[in-house]
Design an enzyme around this catalytic site. Sequence first.
Site, PDB file in Angstrom:
ATOM      1  N   TYR A  72       0.870  -1.212  -0.067  1.00 34.05           N
ATOM      2  CA  TYR A  72      -0.023   0.073  -0.105  1.00 34.05           C
ATOM      3  C   TYR A  72       0.991   1.219   0.006  1.00 34.05           C
ATOM      4  O   TYR A  72       1.776   1.268   0.478  1.00 34.05           O
ATOM      5  CB  TYR A  72      -1.067  -0.034   1.225  1.00 34.05           C
ATOM      6  CG  TYR A  72      -2.136  -0.974   1.110  1.00 34.05           C
ATOM      7  CD1 TYR A  72      -3.456  -0.521   0.743  1.00 34.05           C
ATOM      8  CD2 TYR A  72      -1.716  -2.303   1.607  1.00 34.05           C
ATOM      9  CE1 TYR A  72      -4.258  -1.606   0.668  1.00 34.05           C
ATOM     10  CE2 TYR A  72      -2.871  -3.366   1.259  1.00 34.05           C
ATOM     11  CZ  TYR A  72      -4.041  -2.768   1.051  1.00 34.05           C
ATOM     12  OH  TYR A  72      -5.287  -3.441   1.125  1.00 34.05           O
ATOM     13  N   GLU A  73       0.487   2.455  -0.675  1.00 32.97           N
ATOM     14  CA  GLU A  73       1.252   3.508  -0.666  1.00 32.97           C
ATOM     15  C   GLU A  73       1.478   3.965   0.591  1.00 32.97           C
ATOM     16  O   GLU A  73       2.333   5.183   0.830  1.00 32.97           O
ATOM     17  CB  GLU A  73       0.749   4.475  -1.913  1.00 32.97           C
ATOM     18  CG  GLU A  73      -0.682   5.029  -1.352  1.00 32.97           C
ATOM     19  CD  GLU A  73      -1.400   5.663  -2.636  1.00 32.97           C
ATOM     20  OE1 GLU A  73      -0.868   5.754  -3.588  1.00 32.97           O
ATOM     21  OE2 GLU A  73      -2.279   6.261  -2.216  1.00 32.97           O
ATOM     22  N   SER A  74       0.612   3.868   1.649  1.00 33.72           N
ATOM     23  CA  SER A  74       0.684   4.263   3.015  1.00 33.72           C
ATOM     24  C   SER A  74       2.191   3.668   3.555  1.00 33.72           C
ATOM     25  O   SER A  74       2.707   3.913   4.632  1.00 33.72           O
ATOM     26  CB  SER A  74      -0.353   4.049   3.850  1.00 33.72           C
ATOM     27  OG  SER A  74      -0.637   2.632   3.724  1.00 33.72           O
ATOM     28  N   GLY A  75       2.951   2.776   2.876  1.00 33.10           N
ATOM     29  CA  GLY A  75       4.170   2.272   3.194  1.00 33.10           C
ATOM     30  C   GLY A  75       4.159   1.138   3.813  1.00 33.10           C
ATOM     31  O   GLY A  75       5.160   0.310   4.238  1.00 33.10           O
TER      32      GLY A  75
END
Lengths: 266, 266, 250, 250
Positions: free
Chosen positions: C49-52
């Site tokens: 996920y782009e939230s890391g």
Amino acid sequence: MATVTTLSEAVAELVGDGDLVALEGFTHLIPYAAGHELIRQRRRDLTLARLTPDVVYDQLIGAGCARKLVFSWGGNPGVGSLHRFRDAVEHGWPRPLEIEEHSHAGMAARYVAGASGLPFAVLRGYAGTDLPAHTPTIAPVPCPFTGEQLTAVAALRPDVAVVHAQRADRSGNVQLWGILGVQKEAVLAARRSIVTVEEVVDELDRRPGDVVLPGWAVTAVCPVPGGTHPSYALGYSERDDAWYAAWDPISRDRDAFTAWIEEHVG
Amino acid sequence: MATVTTLSEAVAELVGDGDLVALEGFTHLIPYAAGHELIRQRRRDLTLARLTPDVVYDQLIGAGCARKLVFSWGGNPGVGSLHRFRDAVEHGWPRPLEIEEHSHAGMAARYVAGASGLPFAVLRGYAGTDLPAHTPTIAPVPCPFTGEQLTAVAALRPDVAVVHAQRADRSGNVQLWGILGVQKEAVLAARRSIVTVEEVVDELDRRPGDVVLPGWAVTAVCPVPGGTHPSYALGYSERDDAWYAAWDPISRDRDAFTAWIEEHVG
Amino acid sequence: MSWSADEMMTVAAARALAGVRTVFVGIGLPSTAANLARRTHSPDLVLVYESGCIGAKPRRLPLSIGDSGLAETADSVVSVPEIFAYWLQAGRIQVGFLGAAELDRLANINTTVIGDYDHPKVRLPGAGGAPEIAAACGEVFVVVRQSRRTFVDRVGFRTSVGFGDGPGDRKRLRLPGRGPTLVVTDLGLLRPDPDTCELTLVSLHPGVTVEQARNATGWELRVAAGLTETPPPSDEELDALRALQATAPA
Amino acid sequence: MSWSADEMMTVAAARALAGVRTVFVGIGLPSTAANLARRTHSPDLVLVYESGCIGAKPRRLPLSIGDSGLAETADSVVSVPEIFAYWLQAGRIQVGFLGAAELDRLANINTTVIGDYDHPKVRLPGAGGAPEIAAACGEVFVVVRQSRRTFVDRVGFRTSVGFGDGPGDRKRLRLPGRGPTLVVTDLGLLRPDPDTCELTLVSLHPGVTVEQARNATGWELRVAAGLTETPPPSDEELDALRALQATAPA
């Protein structure tokens, strides 16, 4: 997923003569056992990259494995010179050693660029020094917005990165903690990677300050308890400062060095 | 060392009209209380920077605090539009809103450049998109070694960065964990910083995956328990998904919005 | 069991992940499909996920990419700069999963604006992680409901590049991934024509006609020679999907 | 108590850190001096090591910058790329503490090579962190034993820039810090002349003569008008230094 295998098999399979190899570990978690395996398997013409060549590269250089060294600080920390490195640069023994020399900041940025899939990194570095005149992987780069002149360094993308970590699980997920150095960047910048670990466990219980490298981003994991001696693995061993001091007289003398390698590495 | 103070004093002292302000927190640890304090203190002409404007900026925009928005994704996550943001861009209410638009990768790189003291960052980004035609802080940059064309983005250096964290100690050392976003980079890129925290403790016991920002790199620490609602602080609260859904009808209507702000923010 | 068009779409998207190791997931339909794949045929699928969050194994369906369940179950949580630089940009992710407000004949995506950029008719959320996901992932799957509003001849704003202006454009733009190799809609599956890159109908979901698909497409939709019918959702797939959706916040 | 020249040098270097908040520390003499400062007048001094340890409070004197005591007692341990980019390069560190193999009249430092670069007489360790420490720290203190071998008119290789070719050079090179404002040796203290940047003797340690200092300098050493005598190490300073050194590994 990373293969959990033996160090000798991993080196045999993943490291070829002439490869650009980075054994990383910034004064902590230095992969000595892997370095010895490279000597034992008689790898030749390696380009060795590492911020601090340290004794591990002194050994590889003295054993004739290296054609070229890419580095930023080549001393025996707290002790003095790396005599095999000096002998190779100053006298070409056992063979001439080409060098490509950076600062720590530059080397670190080069790994970051490699890990990021970029051909170069930008830093404020080297300005006014004599390093750019000798190192072709340093070049000026202007800021496209302000026109300010900065410094670019070329990405470093090893064929193989070799690091040591405290632990891995059976899927090859790797966990390290303490001084982190550039190991994550070196592994991610490299085409292939070998991680020696103190132990393989069922479950990685997380620690403050730890870094976990997913198994699918690592090629091979090799259990080698104590594989970082005389460096250390925080939580597993202490740095053997006396060993580093004792290396000095051994490495000063070609014959003493050669005898030591034959006896201790084979 | 960071000053431990109240949020109202920190905002009064550190945020001026016309400042470039970054309230960061990537879907986690969003500093809502600080946003409300900016509204309460009637800050005007702010340039607001944030990857995901989220409802916190919807409120600041609707309340007339912002002259310009620097961002990469302006929606209500999992719900739909940010109606105050849209009303400002589409109809200029309550005032026209200038925009400077990037991708997440570009915004993240801009903070990294700011935190690193560099005027720009390099990425593989935006190629073939219509964004560079509208955003002057995107420019091509050639690799000095390979000639390959890459993309540069200008550093983002907020006057003030505002973030929320789980904890701080009495010296203002800040600890956060869970989704880390770009908070460290935003604080280090900014000239001044305000960190609201769930609690101030005597000793920060370290957690897996935590980040500690030294107190000497932070300007003000303000205890504001629950200051991230309806976002959340891992270990302290849960994201209030229902609140985000309930925001949609409130924010669709200018009067309903204004009444909500008057009642809940003041 | 009977099923809805959205269920067919999600199941079809999940099936496309069979054999995939790593997927970069946006929130909404892509996240539902990727989590369904993990719960059915691909238990070892790595969700990024782009939230890391790398290797998230959420127990409930996340409403936002910052859901706490993503961080708590991830193998590793890294900063947003790192997820984009070290993981996405470096080309480590096999499949990127995107949605779209507008998708055009050449699979370019608009999530920025309808109408003039400076005086928009509808201001959309913007780029988020999509431009670099579309550029850097090994290939891209787009999941989007099909209609004349979303399937347009040419997007008004190119937020993320599919095949640009046609064959050779990705190479010219130095986009390392193969681009959108599959579009999953509520009506069927589309793939780029190997010669022209034009999105072409390759499969119809059960009960959908070619005419319905054409009517929901803003260009003259071509139909592949070997047009197939998508196998309907199995009971197992539907059970898993509904169990997954029952975990979502109200 | 009697004391050695090295003890005087270390004490003088530690004193220079009074009032300083953050110091970037190399191993050896700089690390000893910085740790002595923490144990005497500056208990809150933040020691930053290039191994990524921020706010280290080592209980024993580290032999290497990677000593486990640094990581275990640090407020934060960051990666080597981060320590150089976010902390050093960004100009957050007030004082950089460097050693030198050769130091010249204009405070430029050589730690690379003696003789021709391609055919060196002595190959030294190289740059390490020094070039960027010398560039980016607010100011730089150099600690080095004084001799004609180390104090040369012009370094054979410029590894780290002091004042380059003279006044204005740091500005021209866009080096943000003020450069080496103090050189501490076993004989005395030197500071750059405000007009010429030339290192000038400003203080002699007790018992040292100007002639001794001149004999240990490879250029015609100038003496400041207000030459002072360095106060000798106090008993407290010596006790603290010896206690510190007793903690070092054998």
